[in-house]
Motif scaffolding. Structure first.
Motif, PDB file in Angstrom:
ATOM      1  N   GLU A 195      45.127  46.232  55.391  1.00  0.00           N
ATOM      2  CA  GLU A 195      46.162  46.277  54.467  1.00  0.00           C
ATOM      3  C   GLU A 195      46.009  46.990  53.433  1.00  0.00           C
ATOM      4  O   GLU A 195      45.723  47.798  53.117  1.00  0.00           O
ATOM      5  N   THR A 196      47.255  47.673  52.391  1.00  0.00           N
ATOM      6  CA  THR A 196      47.661  48.445  50.880  1.00  0.00           C
ATOM      7  C   THR A 196      46.753  47.949  50.729  1.00  0.00           C
ATOM      8  O   THR A 196      45.694  48.995  49.829  1.00  0.00           O
ATOM      9  N   ARG A 197      46.063  47.072  50.023  1.00  0.00           N
ATOM     10  CA  ARG A 197      45.045  46.656  49.135  1.00  0.00           C
ATOM     11  C   ARG A 197      43.206  46.917  49.471  1.00  0.00           C
ATOM     12  O   ARG A 197      42.409  46.645  48.797  1.00  0.00           O
ATOM     13  N   SER A 198      43.275  47.046  50.622  1.00  0.00           N
ATOM     14  CA  SER A 198      41.949  47.327  51.165  1.00  0.00           C
ATOM     15  C   SER A 198      41.933  48.372  51.026  1.00  0.00           C
ATOM     16  O   SER A 198      40.485  49.194  50.782  1.00  0.00           O
ATOM     17  N   ILE A 199      43.105  49.362  50.655  1.00  0.00           N
ATOM     18  CA  ILE A 199      42.482  51.049  50.873  1.00  0.00           C
ATOM     19  C   ILE A 199      42.455  51.022  49.650  1.00  0.00           C
ATOM     20  O   ILE A 199      41.946  51.631  49.757  1.00  0.00           O
TER      21      ILE A 199
ATOM     22  N   VAL B 251      36.976  39.072  47.618  1.00  0.00           N
ATOM     23  CA  VAL B 251      38.455  38.607  47.565  1.00  0.00           C
ATOM     24  C   VAL B 251      38.694  37.630  47.114  1.00  0.00           C
ATOM     25  O   VAL B 251      38.382  36.394  46.714  1.00  0.00           O
ATOM     26  N   GLY B 252      39.258  38.682  45.079  1.00  0.00           N
ATOM     27  CA  GLY B 252      39.854  37.672  43.944  1.00  0.00           C
ATOM     28  C   GLY B 252      38.816  38.237  43.302  1.00  0.00           C
ATOM     29  O   GLY B 252      37.161  38.909  43.580  1.00  0.00           O
ATOM     30  N   SER B 253      38.948  38.066  41.637  1.00  0.00           N
ATOM     31  CA  SER B 253      38.604  38.326  40.756  1.00  0.00           C
ATOM     32  C   SER B 253      37.175  37.521  40.390  1.00  0.00           C
ATOM     33  O   SER B 253      36.827  36.345  41.092  1.00  0.00           O
ATOM     34  N   ASN B 254      36.174  38.219  39.849  1.00  0.00           N
ATOM     35  CA  ASN B 254      35.425  37.211  39.362  1.00  0.00           C
ATOM     36  C   ASN B 254      34.978  37.898  37.421  1.00  0.00           C
ATOM     37  O   ASN B 254      34.095  38.605  37.068  1.00  0.00           O
ATOM     38  N   LEU B 255      35.276  37.054  36.688  1.00  0.00           N
ATOM     39  CA  LEU B 255      35.679  37.387  35.232  1.00  0.00           C
ATOM     40  C   LEU B 255      35.075  35.959  34.902  1.00  0.00           C
ATOM     41  O   LEU B 255      35.325  35.147  35.172  1.00  0.00           O
ATOM     42  N   TYR B 256      34.147  36.564  33.861  1.00  0.00           N
ATOM     43  CA  TYR B 256      34.020  35.585  33.074  1.00  0.00           C
ATOM     44  C   TYR B 256      32.976  34.150  33.611  1.00  0.00           C
ATOM     45  O   TYR B 256      31.419  34.465  33.660  1.00  0.00           O
ATOM     46  N   LEU B 257      33.541  33.326  32.877  1.00  0.00           N
ATOM     47  CA  LEU B 257      32.863  32.107  33.926  1.00  0.00           C
ATOM     48  C   LEU B 257      32.306  32.349  35.835  1.00  0.00           C
ATOM     49  O   LEU B 257      31.847  31.279  35.953  1.00  0.00           O
ATOM     50  N   GLU B 258      33.573  32.805  36.052  1.00  0.00           N
ATOM     51  CA  GLU B 258      32.910  32.598  37.416  1.00  0.00           C
ATOM     52  C   GLU B 258      31.960  34.161  37.864  1.00  0.00           C
ATOM     53  O   GLU B 258      31.111  33.911  39.020  1.00  0.00           O
ATOM     54  N   VAL B 259      32.002  34.628  36.839  1.00  0.00           N
ATOM     55  CA  VAL B 259      30.079  35.305  36.838  1.00  0.00           C
ATOM     56  C   VAL B 259      28.940  34.583  37.247  1.00  0.00           C
ATOM     57  O   VAL B 259      28.058  35.184  38.209  1.00  0.00           O
ATOM     58  N   GLN B 260      28.856  33.683  37.075  1.00  0.00           N
ATOM     59  CA  GLN B 260      27.632  33.142  36.873  1.00  0.00           C
ATOM     60  C   GLN B 260      27.777  32.253  38.091  1.00  0.00           C
ATOM     61  O   GLN B 260      26.773  31.768  38.552  1.00  0.00           O
ATOM     62  N   PHE B 261      28.536  31.878  38.713  1.00  0.00           N
ATOM     63  CA  PHE B 261      28.743  31.480  40.158  1.00  0.00           C
ATOM     64  C   PHE B 261      28.600  32.399  41.578  1.00  0.00           C
ATOM     65  O   PHE B 261      29.278  31.850  42.866  1.00  0.00           O
ATOM     66  N   SER B 262      28.851  33.363  41.264  1.00  0.00           N
ATOM     67  CA  SER B 262      29.377  34.731  41.927  1.00  0.00           C
ATOM     68  C   SER B 262      28.442  34.899  43.495  1.00  0.00           C
ATOM     69  O   SER B 262      27.313  35.911  42.401  1.00  0.00           O
TER      70      SER B 262
ATOM     71  N   ALA C  86      41.639  41.270  42.050  1.00  0.00           N
ATOM     72  CA  ALA C  86      42.373  40.005  42.368  1.00  0.00           C
ATOM     73  C   ALA C  86      44.111  40.312  43.276  1.00  0.00           C
ATOM     74  O   ALA C  86      43.851  38.394  43.077  1.00  0.00           O
ATOM     75  N   SER C  87      43.619  41.012  43.994  1.00  0.00           N
ATOM     76  CA  SER C  87      44.148  40.371  45.358  1.00  0.00           C
ATOM     77  C   SER C  87      44.188  39.700  46.035  1.00  0.00           C
ATOM     78  O   SER C  87      43.202  40.054  46.951  1.00  0.00           O
ATOM     79  N   ASP C  88      44.089  38.506  46.112  1.00  0.00           N
ATOM     80  CA  ASP C  88      42.940  37.888  47.519  1.00  0.00           C
ATOM     81  C   ASP C  88      43.778  37.136  48.685  1.00  0.00           C
ATOM     82  O   ASP C  88      44.963  37.972  48.552  1.00  0.00           O
ATOM     83  N   GLY C  89      43.096  36.721  49.540  1.00  0.00           N
ATOM     84  CA  GLY C  89      44.186  35.741  50.667  1.00  0.00           C
ATOM     85  C   GLY C  89      42.926  36.847  51.832  1.00  0.00           C
ATOM     86  O   GLY C  89      42.845  38.458  52.089  1.00  0.00           O
TER      87      GLY C  89
END
Length: 297
Positions: free
Chosen positions: A177-181, A131-142, A165-168
């Motif tokens: 929801e559509t984003r899940s599908i 739920v949310g992106s994992n980009l660049y520096l976020e990758v280290q903590f994901s 990227a669609s979070d919540g």
């Protein structure tokens, strides 16, 4: 007869059903992972889910033995006072572990999977969609990426980390929801493409970090999305990347996901340090997925 029919259908579609272990860092009862679970099973795969009892985002590669629950699991998906691990009462393929994401994946590999697969290990680990992106520096903590790194580096099982990227946050039993599908459809398409590319699915010590853009009115049809080979870190001082689209420096996944259009970043990650894998390993993925990947316009 049913097994023979399923085999015939898979062969006709060009698909190859395999054993897949699912996990995430948002919790076993999060809607994203449950919708993908259904899609992968419907695609003919043999899927087992083993994920944390509650949201454990941002916990990276932590791995600590589970302990009994004192409160209910997320979304009341298990009662207070439950044991350290558990299963869905009516579906033993859905399991939770009261610990970190990597721990839950480890239990899937060492315990839940062998119990249902006659002692066999998963052939592929699918992590997320986060739920949310994992980009660049976020990758280290994901934790989502931590699962993929554990699988590829510690136990030698190929792995894909998906993030959207669609979070919540969404509960497993809330209206879908559509984003899940959309994310589930895209992740299943990509997973099938990796499988259809043949074994070994990935080079040694490599994971794939896949980031979906936000699901918007313009980006809901899976056929409208494009997959772009990217890199995790900018790489200003690193060796050249694999040559593709006329360049030897791949776009960063952040620039791909942030661009106009429905672009999905596909980064070839190094499981030893969670940065971008070298050009020779990128080249293997480029060749395997050449029919799927596109250039940025």
């Amino acid at each position: 007869m049913r097994a023979q029919l399923l085999t015939s259908v898979l062969l006709a579609l060009g698909a190859h059903g395999i054993r897949i272990l699912q996990s995430n860092d948002d919790g076993w009862a999060e809607q994203y992972i449950r919708v993908l679970h259904d899609k992968l099973n419907n695609a003919g795969h043999d899927v087992i889910l083993s994920a944390p009892a509650e949201n454990k985002s941002g916990t990276g590669s932590l791995d600590v033995g589970p302990s009994p629950r004192t409160s209910a699991c997320e979304y009341d998906s298990c009662p207070a006072g439950s044991a350290a691990t558990g299963n869905n009462a009516t579906n033993l393929r859905l399991s939770w572990v009261n610990s970190f994401p990597v721990t839950s994946a480890r239990f899937g590999v060492e315990t839940f999977g062998p119990q249902l697969w006659d002692g066999q290990a998963p052939e592929l680990v699918v992590s997320g969609p986060n739920v949310g992106s994992n980009l660049y520096l976020e990758v280290q903590f994901s934790g989502t990426v931590g699962i993929a790194v554990y699988a590829t580096h510690d136990v030698g099982i190929p792995a894909i980390a998906f993030s959207g990227a669609s979070d919540g946050r969404l509960a497993f039993d809330a209206p879908v929801e559509t984003r899940s599908i959309v994310y589930a459809q895209l992740a299943t398409q990509f997973t099938n493409a990796v499988i259809d590319s043949g074994v070994p699915y990935l080079p040694e010590d490599v994971f794939l970090n896949v980031n979906f853009p936000k699901v918007t009115e313009e980006c809901t049809d899976p056929t409208k999305f494009k997959w772009v080979l990217s890199r995790i870190n900018p790489g200003t001082f690193s060796e050249p990347d694999v040559k593709t689209c006329g360049i030897t420096r791949l776009p960063t996944e952040s620039s791909v996901v942030g661009a106009d259009g429905c672009l999905i970043s596909v980064s070839v990650g190094d499981s030893k340090d969670k940065t971008t894998a070298p050009a020779e390993k990128q080249a293997v993925i480029l060749e395997k997925l050449r029919g799927l990947l596109s250039c940025m316009e």
